[in-house]
Design an enzyme around this catalytic site. Structure first.
Site, PDB file in Angstrom:
ATOM      1  N   TRP A 132     -88.952  22.556  -5.250  1.00 34.54           N
ATOM      2  CA  TRP A 132     -90.249  22.336  -4.583  1.00 34.54           C
ATOM      3  C   TRP A 132     -90.274  20.921  -4.010  1.00 34.54           C
ATOM      4  CZ3 TRP A 132     -94.924  20.057  -7.329  1.00 34.54           C
ATOM      5  CH2 TRP A 132     -96.019  20.006  -6.459  1.00 34.54           C
ATOM      6  N   ASP A 213     -91.621  24.241 -15.125  1.00 32.62           N
ATOM      7  CA  ASP A 213     -92.736  24.179 -14.180  1.00 32.62           C
ATOM      8  C   ASP A 213     -93.170  25.628 -13.954  1.00 32.62           C
ATOM      9  OD1 ASP A 213     -93.178  22.820 -10.785  1.00 32.62           O
ATOM     10  OD2 ASP A 213     -94.510  23.904 -12.152  1.00 32.62           O
ATOM     11  N   LYS A 249    -102.329  29.602  -7.895  1.00 37.80           N
ATOM     12  CA  LYS A 249    -101.966  30.859  -7.248  1.00 37.80           C
ATOM     13  C   LYS A 249    -102.453  32.071  -8.012  1.00 37.80           C
ATOM     14  CE  LYS A 249     -99.115  27.817  -5.427  1.00 37.80           C
ATOM     15  NZ  LYS A 249     -98.526  26.591  -5.904  1.00 37.80           N
TER      16      LYS A 249
HETATM   17  C1  LIG Z   1     -93.057  25.042  -8.216  1.00 35.16           C
HETATM   18  C2  LIG Z   1     -94.394  24.434  -7.975  1.00 35.16           C
HETATM   19  N1  LIG Z   1     -94.882  23.545  -8.879  1.00 35.16           N
HETATM   20  C3  LIG Z   1     -96.090  22.972  -8.713  1.00 35.16           C
HETATM   21  C4  LIG Z   1     -96.878  23.260  -7.617  1.00 35.16           C
HETATM   22  C5  LIG Z   1     -98.193  22.532  -7.531  1.00 35.16           C
HETATM   23  O1  LIG Z   1     -99.271  23.300  -7.328  1.00 35.16           O
HETATM   24  P1  LIG Z   1    -100.715  22.789  -7.794  1.00 35.16           P
HETATM   25  O2  LIG Z   1    -101.652  23.310  -6.769  1.00 35.16           O
HETATM   26  O3  LIG Z   1    -100.676  21.302  -7.884  1.00 35.16           O
HETATM   27  O4  LIG Z   1    -100.925  23.408  -9.137  1.00 35.16           O
HETATM   28  C6  LIG Z   1     -96.417  24.171  -6.632  1.00 35.16           C
HETATM   29  C7  LIG Z   1     -97.251  24.500  -5.393  1.00 35.16           C
HETATM   30  N2  LIG Z   1     -96.491  24.616  -4.226  1.00 35.16           N
HETATM   31  C8  LIG Z   1     -97.017  25.364  -3.101  1.00 35.16           C
HETATM   32  C9  LIG Z   1     -98.415  24.887  -2.671  1.00 35.16           C
HETATM   33  C10 LIG Z   1     -98.529  23.689  -1.760  1.00 35.16           C
HETATM   34  C11 LIG Z   1     -97.940  22.434  -2.388  1.00 35.16           C
HETATM   35  O5  LIG Z   1     -98.607  21.787  -3.210  1.00 35.16           O
HETATM   36  O6  LIG Z   1     -96.787  22.124  -2.034  1.00 35.16           O
HETATM   37  C12 LIG Z   1     -95.983  25.335  -1.971  1.00 35.16           C
HETATM   38  O7  LIG Z   1     -94.807  25.024  -2.281  1.00 35.16           O
HETATM   39  O8  LIG Z   1     -96.318  25.718  -0.861  1.00 35.16           O
HETATM   40  C13 LIG Z   1     -95.159  24.771  -6.827  1.00 35.16           C
HETATM   41  O9  LIG Z   1     -94.672  25.652  -5.923  1.00 35.16           O
END
Ligand SMILES: Cc1ncc(COP(=O)(O)O)c(CN[C@@H](CCC(=O)O)C(=O)O)c1O
Length: 401
Positions: A132, A213, A249
């Site tokens: 990520w 995570d 999500k």
């Molecule tokens: C693996 C992972 N960990 C943590 C998070 C953090 O999400 P929180 O909203 O802080 O609980 C995301 C969200 N990733 C999505 C959403 C947009 C972002 O924050 O990058 C994404 O990869 O599009 C994720 O994909």
């Protein structure tokens, strides 16, 4: 002359910046497959019915807005640990779990990183390649050194399991290994149960610390329990584990910023000390977390009817994405005459598909087709409708060849 003359313009965020560019695009063909945020078949944001129900109940109760304790809402912390580990997990009964509500997954990861920096200053974190986009920012800003372990194999468009194991094995003893609990972002490729056993073996042998995570529990397979398999496997082995959670999500609470950091310890009394130090780190960072999202989770999980409805809605969301995944595969297979094997799309799980499109090809997707995606070739299927799959397939085929 301003004192801020020396402050440069920061580049747009590789993920959240895509949505900004999407908003600026005037074409009615545009598709936002950037940010991992669920959309309905009508491509609209979705507030779960069970969330609306819980909020109506909360409004009727007319609850207070006093500060939460630093560790957050107790009912939420209990519910979130039980959802993750299973309510009857012995580590919960034995008081071995330190749980702190935090600012969603990102805040939980950052708080854990600050803890690692303070109590394990020599240790480094191993992160998957790719991972990520924000993981590196979090550890860089927390001054925690990191290195990558092999994860994605472009040749098989699958998991480079041998490379992953070799890199984890080669890391200095006592490293932290950051693992995606389920629905790996951005690849959508998860280890099999047998591979998780092997990963646990090597982490145990090297005395590493697993750091999960878990941002998609219930969203990957549609089952909360299935998606917690990897975490529960490591805990069952008696390993000490960090787990960051997010309800962005699976409960659609993106902007409520509700999540938690859990530290499963192997000796009683230790969890209390760990929790006390996590609180000490949170206090100067944000003092205490927001109450609204915590109450929604606690109300939904605490009421058997609403909990059941949540599980149904989660299955529906996961189901819609599976249907879109299948339709995109079908469209590509029919339209593409090159003989390319697109079946990797069906083998991937969760919100994303890692297409293998490189940066120039991803640029073509945006510049020519108005399809917005991250430049590492990731598309969020959550932003795709069945109706748009043919158009997307045309764009991908045009960009690939
Ligand atoms: C693996 C992972 N960990 C943590 C998070 C953090 O999400 P929180 O909203 O802080 O609980 C995301 C969200 N990733 C999505 C959403 C947009 C972002 O924050 O990058 C994404 O990869 O599009 C994720 O994909």
């Amino acid at each position: 002359v301003s004192r801020f003359e020396g402050v440069p313009m920061a580049p747009p965020d590789p993920i959240l910046g895509v949505s900004e560019a999407f908003k600026a695009d005037k074409s009615d063909l545009k598709l936002n497959l950037g940010v991992g945020a669920y959309r309905t078949e009508e491509l609209q944001p979705y507030v779960l019915n069970v969330v609306k129900k819980a909020e109506n109940l909360m409004l009727e109760k007319g609850e207070y807005k006093e500060y939460l304790p630093i560790e957050g809402l107790a009912a939420f912390n209990k519910a979130t640990a039980e959802l993750l580990l299973g309510a009857d997990n012995p580590v919960i009964k034995q008081g071995l779990v330190a749980t702190l509500q935090s600012l969603s997954g990102t805040g939980s990861l950052r708080l854990a990183a600050a803890f690692i920096q303070r109590y394990f200053p020599e240790a480094k974190v191993l992160i998957s390649s790719p991972t990520w986009g924000n993981h590196k920012n979090i550890f860089n800003d927390a001054r925690v050194p990191w290195s990558e372990y092999r994860y994605y194999d472009p040749k098989t468009v699958g998991l480079d399991f041998e490379g992953m194991i070799a890199d984890i094995e080669a890391a200095p003893e006592g490293s932290f290994v950051l693992l995606h609990g389920c629905a790996h972002n951005p690849t959508g490729i998860d280890p099999t149960p047998e591979q998780w056993e092997k990963i646990a073996d090597v982490i145990q042998e090297k005395k590493h610390m697993p750091f999960f995570d878990v941002a998609y529990q219930g969203f990957a397979s549609g089952s909360l329990d299935e998606d917690a398999f990897s975490v529960r496997l490591f805990v069952k082995r008696g390993m000490e584990v960090f787990v960051a959670q997010s309800y962005s999500k699976n409960l659609g609470l993106y902007s409520e910023r509700i999540g938690a950091i859990n530290v499963v310890c192997s000796a009683p009394g230790v969890a209390d000390r760990v929790k006390s130090q996590l609180k000490r780190l949170a206090r100067p960072m944000y003092s205490n977390p927001p109450i609204h999202g915590a109450r929604i989770v606690a109300n939904v999980v605490g009421d058997p009817t609403m909990f059941g409805e949540w599980k149904q809605e989660m299955e529906q969301m996961a189901g819609r994405i599976k249907n879109v995944r299948q339709k995109l595969y079908d469209s590509l297979s029919v339209k593409d005459k090159s003989g390319k094997d697109w079946s990797f799309i069906l083998r991937q799980i969760g919100m994303f598909s890692y297409t293998g499109l490189n940066k120039a090809q991803s640029d073509n997707m945006t510049d020519k087709w108005h399809v917005y995606m991250t430049k590492d070739g990731r598309i969020s299927l959550a932003g795709l409708s069945l109706a748009k799959c043919d158009y997307l397939a045309d764009a991908i085929i045009d960009s690939f060849h």
